[in-house]
Design a protein around this motif. Sequence first.
Motif, PDB file in Angstrom:
ATOM      1  N   VAL A 180       0.876  -1.044   0.056  1.00  0.00           N
ATOM      2  CA  VAL A 180       0.123  -0.126   0.107  1.00  0.00           C
ATOM      3  C   VAL A 180       0.938   1.064  -0.027  1.00  0.00           C
ATOM      4  O   VAL A 180       1.742   1.350   0.849  1.00  0.00           O
ATOM      5  CB  VAL A 180      -0.852   0.020   1.120  1.00  0.00           C
ATOM      6  CG1 VAL A 180      -1.952   1.243   0.949  1.00  0.00           C
ATOM      7  CG2 VAL A 180      -1.744  -1.427   1.433  1.00  0.00           C
ATOM      8  N   VAL A 181       0.623   2.372  -0.991  1.00  0.00           N
ATOM      9  CA  VAL A 181       1.471   3.542  -1.062  1.00  0.00           C
ATOM     10  C   VAL A 181       0.690   4.538  -0.677  1.00  0.00           C
ATOM     11  O   VAL A 181      -0.345   4.813  -0.863  1.00  0.00           O
ATOM     12  CB  VAL A 181       2.008   3.532  -2.381  1.00  0.00           C
ATOM     13  CG1 VAL A 181       2.724   4.770  -2.672  1.00  0.00           C
ATOM     14  CG2 VAL A 181       2.692   2.222  -2.931  1.00  0.00           C
ATOM     15  N   HIS A 182       1.372   5.469   0.222  1.00  0.00           N
ATOM     16  CA  HIS A 182       0.807   6.820   0.649  1.00  0.00           C
ATOM     17  C   HIS A 182       1.133   7.814  -0.206  1.00  0.00           C
ATOM     18  O   HIS A 182       2.475   8.056  -0.336  1.00  0.00           O
ATOM     19  CB  HIS A 182       1.152   7.112   2.214  1.00  0.00           C
ATOM     20  CG  HIS A 182       0.673   6.069   3.115  1.00  0.00           C
ATOM     21  ND1 HIS A 182       0.343   6.443   4.407  1.00  0.00           N
ATOM     22  CD2 HIS A 182       0.409   4.688   3.005  1.00  0.00           C
ATOM     23  CE1 HIS A 182       0.041   5.571   5.085  1.00  0.00           C
ATOM     24  NE2 HIS A 182       0.208   4.439   4.541  1.00  0.00           N
ATOM     25  N   LEU A 183       0.292   8.535  -0.826  1.00  0.00           N
ATOM     26  CA  LEU A 183       0.674  10.002  -1.305  1.00  0.00           C
ATOM     27  C   LEU A 183      -0.271  10.898  -0.852  1.00  0.00           C
ATOM     28  O   LEU A 183      -1.207  10.960  -0.268  1.00  0.00           O
ATOM     29  CB  LEU A 183       0.119   9.788  -2.940  1.00  0.00           C
ATOM     30  CG  LEU A 183       0.899   8.800  -3.711  1.00  0.00           C
ATOM     31  CD1 LEU A 183       0.145   8.856  -4.960  1.00  0.00           C
ATOM     32  CD2 LEU A 183       2.364   9.025  -4.076  1.00  0.00           C
ATOM     33  N   ILE A 184       0.342  12.328  -0.758  1.00  0.00           N
ATOM     34  CA  ILE A 184      -0.215  13.293  -0.219  1.00  0.00           C
ATOM     35  C   ILE A 184      -0.646  14.220  -1.249  1.00  0.00           C
ATOM     36  O   ILE A 184       0.008  14.655  -2.115  1.00  0.00           O
ATOM     37  CB  ILE A 184       0.839  14.175   0.430  1.00  0.00           C
ATOM     38  CG1 ILE A 184       1.262  13.411   1.935  1.00  0.00           C
ATOM     39  CG2 ILE A 184       0.385  15.498   1.050  1.00  0.00           C
ATOM     40  CD1 ILE A 184       2.387  14.124   2.915  1.00  0.00           C
ATOM     41  N   LEU A 214      -5.081  13.736   2.016  1.00  0.00           N
ATOM     42  CA  LEU A 214      -5.048  15.287   2.169  1.00  0.00           C
ATOM     43  C   LEU A 214      -4.037  15.934   3.010  1.00  0.00           C
ATOM     44  O   LEU A 214      -3.824  15.726   4.057  1.00  0.00           O
ATOM     45  CB  LEU A 214      -6.506  15.867   2.580  1.00  0.00           C
ATOM     46  CG  LEU A 214      -6.478  17.187   2.671  1.00  0.00           C
ATOM     47  CD1 LEU A 214      -6.465  18.143   1.678  1.00  0.00           C
ATOM     48  CD2 LEU A 214      -8.031  17.657   3.620  1.00  0.00           C
ATOM     49  N   LEU A 215      -3.344  17.032   2.489  1.00  0.00           N
ATOM     50  CA  LEU A 215      -2.278  17.659   3.138  1.00  0.00           C
ATOM     51  C   LEU A 215      -3.049  18.574   4.163  1.00  0.00           C
ATOM     52  O   LEU A 215      -3.695  19.256   3.911  1.00  0.00           O
ATOM     53  CB  LEU A 215      -1.428  18.512   2.239  1.00  0.00           C
ATOM     54  CG  LEU A 215      -0.321  19.372   3.205  1.00  0.00           C
ATOM     55  CD1 LEU A 215       0.594  18.592   3.619  1.00  0.00           C
ATOM     56  CD2 LEU A 215       0.102  20.594   2.332  1.00  0.00           C
ATOM     57  N   HIS A 216      -2.634  18.562   5.612  1.00  0.00           N
ATOM     58  CA  HIS A 216      -3.234  19.074   6.584  1.00  0.00           C
ATOM     59  C   HIS A 216      -2.163  19.694   7.436  1.00  0.00           C
ATOM     60  O   HIS A 216      -1.072  19.237   7.550  1.00  0.00           O
ATOM     61  CB  HIS A 216      -4.316  18.426   7.428  1.00  0.00           C
ATOM     62  CG  HIS A 216      -4.163  16.976   7.944  1.00  0.00           C
ATOM     63  ND1 HIS A 216      -4.284  15.840   7.027  1.00  0.00           N
ATOM     64  CD2 HIS A 216      -3.383  16.680   9.072  1.00  0.00           C
ATOM     65  CE1 HIS A 216      -4.302  14.950   7.769  1.00  0.00           C
ATOM     66  NE2 HIS A 216      -3.502  15.282   8.829  1.00  0.00           N
ATOM     67  N   PRO A 272      -6.730  22.523   6.377  1.00  0.00           N
ATOM     68  CA  PRO A 272      -7.808  23.154   5.995  1.00  0.00           C
ATOM     69  C   PRO A 272      -8.969  22.674   7.000  1.00  0.00           C
ATOM     70  O   PRO A 272      -8.969  21.662   7.233  1.00  0.00           O
ATOM     71  CB  PRO A 272      -8.204  22.958   4.742  1.00  0.00           C
ATOM     72  CG  PRO A 272      -7.674  21.280   4.465  1.00  0.00           C
ATOM     73  CD  PRO A 272      -6.391  21.468   5.335  1.00  0.00           C
ATOM     74  N   LEU A 273      -9.591  23.811   7.532  1.00  0.00           N
ATOM     75  CA  LEU A 273     -10.607  23.226   8.553  1.00  0.00           C
ATOM     76  C   LEU A 273     -11.738  22.520   8.042  1.00  0.00           C
ATOM     77  O   LEU A 273     -12.387  21.849   8.895  1.00  0.00           O
ATOM     78  CB  LEU A 273     -11.160  24.585   9.346  1.00  0.00           C
ATOM     79  CG  LEU A 273     -10.034  25.245  10.081  1.00  0.00           C
ATOM     80  CD1 LEU A 273     -10.748  26.499  10.754  1.00  0.00           C
ATOM     81  CD2 LEU A 273      -9.275  24.429  11.145  1.00  0.00           C
ATOM     82  N   TRP A 274     -12.116  22.403   6.794  1.00  0.00           N
ATOM     83  CA  TRP A 274     -12.984  21.786   6.431  1.00  0.00           C
ATOM     84  C   TRP A 274     -12.769  20.474   6.452  1.00  0.00           C
ATOM     85  O   TRP A 274     -13.669  19.638   6.350  1.00  0.00           O
ATOM     86  CB  TRP A 274     -13.431  22.208   5.026  1.00  0.00           C
ATOM     87  CG  TRP A 274     -12.410  22.039   3.847  1.00  0.00           C
ATOM     88  CD1 TRP A 274     -11.361  23.240   3.505  1.00  0.00           C
ATOM     89  CD2 TRP A 274     -11.830  21.029   3.213  1.00  0.00           C
ATOM     90  NE1 TRP A 274     -10.499  22.722   2.633  1.00  0.00           N
ATOM     91  CE2 TRP A 274     -10.540  21.336   2.323  1.00  0.00           C
ATOM     92  CE3 TRP A 274     -12.074  19.826   3.301  1.00  0.00           C
ATOM     93  CZ2 TRP A 274      -9.988  20.531   1.658  1.00  0.00           C
ATOM     94  CZ3 TRP A 274     -11.359  18.831   2.435  1.00  0.00           C
ATOM     95  CH2 TRP A 274     -10.514  19.301   1.744  1.00  0.00           C
TER      96      TRP A 274
END
Length: 288
Positions: A180-184, A214-216, A272-274
Amino acid sequence: MKYYSLNNYLKNTFGDKVYKISLNAGFTCPNRDGTIDNRGCIFCSKGGSGDFAEDEHLTITQQIENGKNRVKNKIKSEKYIAYFQAFTNTYAPVEILKEKYLEAIHHKDIVALSIATRPDCLGDDVMELLNEMNQIKPVFVELGLQTIHKKSADYIRRGYELDVYDRAVKKLKSIGVNIVVHLIIGLPNESKNDMIESVKYVCQSDIDGIKLQLLHILKNTDLADEYYRGKVKVLAFDEYLDIIKACIDIIPDNIVIHRLTGDGAKKDLIAPLWSADKKRVLNAINKL
């Protein structure tokens, strides 16, 4: 736009709903102990991306039992995956790794191991151990790649080149573990096309699953400092939906999508707060 979700994959594989229990085995990372760097990746929290993991001071068995108690009203199958999540979970002497893995894999309610790590922390002795574990119960190895683009990789202080990832995938494939690969999604200065290129690349590298994170921006990270100085812009909700749709459209049907968003701890989330409203995000994606 249909995709093969992790929930469907787990039901197909194990016959029931399966829940992942996030564990903290007390490991560190070469990007934190001075081997590569001592600052960690620019986005990484003080918990080593294991902010939802159990207490590292407990035994693995105790952590599993705690995790079960947290979700006892959500799952009736009594089937769980032991997810070694915090920091780099192949970065320790192999004897210690084996002790931790065996304690988890022999728990009666654990149906598989999932091990989060870096492609540059997979020596021959670790590969032999992963192969041994995979003969007992299925093993997922989750690789934190984040991006294929060198400029971005240098910016986030990833600490290894792309060819290290390529070699790791080939080695893991040779022993039959699930990769499994993680991408941002949303790294600073990456265009939509850059992100799509990363997705295309990993999907062509013979993997089994993908996580689109998602980049947070989290408190007490170097990325937060960059954000407050105005050097980092996060994606708007509509922008993210547009990119996610484009990514899903090119992911082959046989690759399981493990994640489509991110959910950093609300107490630490800056932006992002959303993204904190995970239900709204997933519902919007499902409506596309």
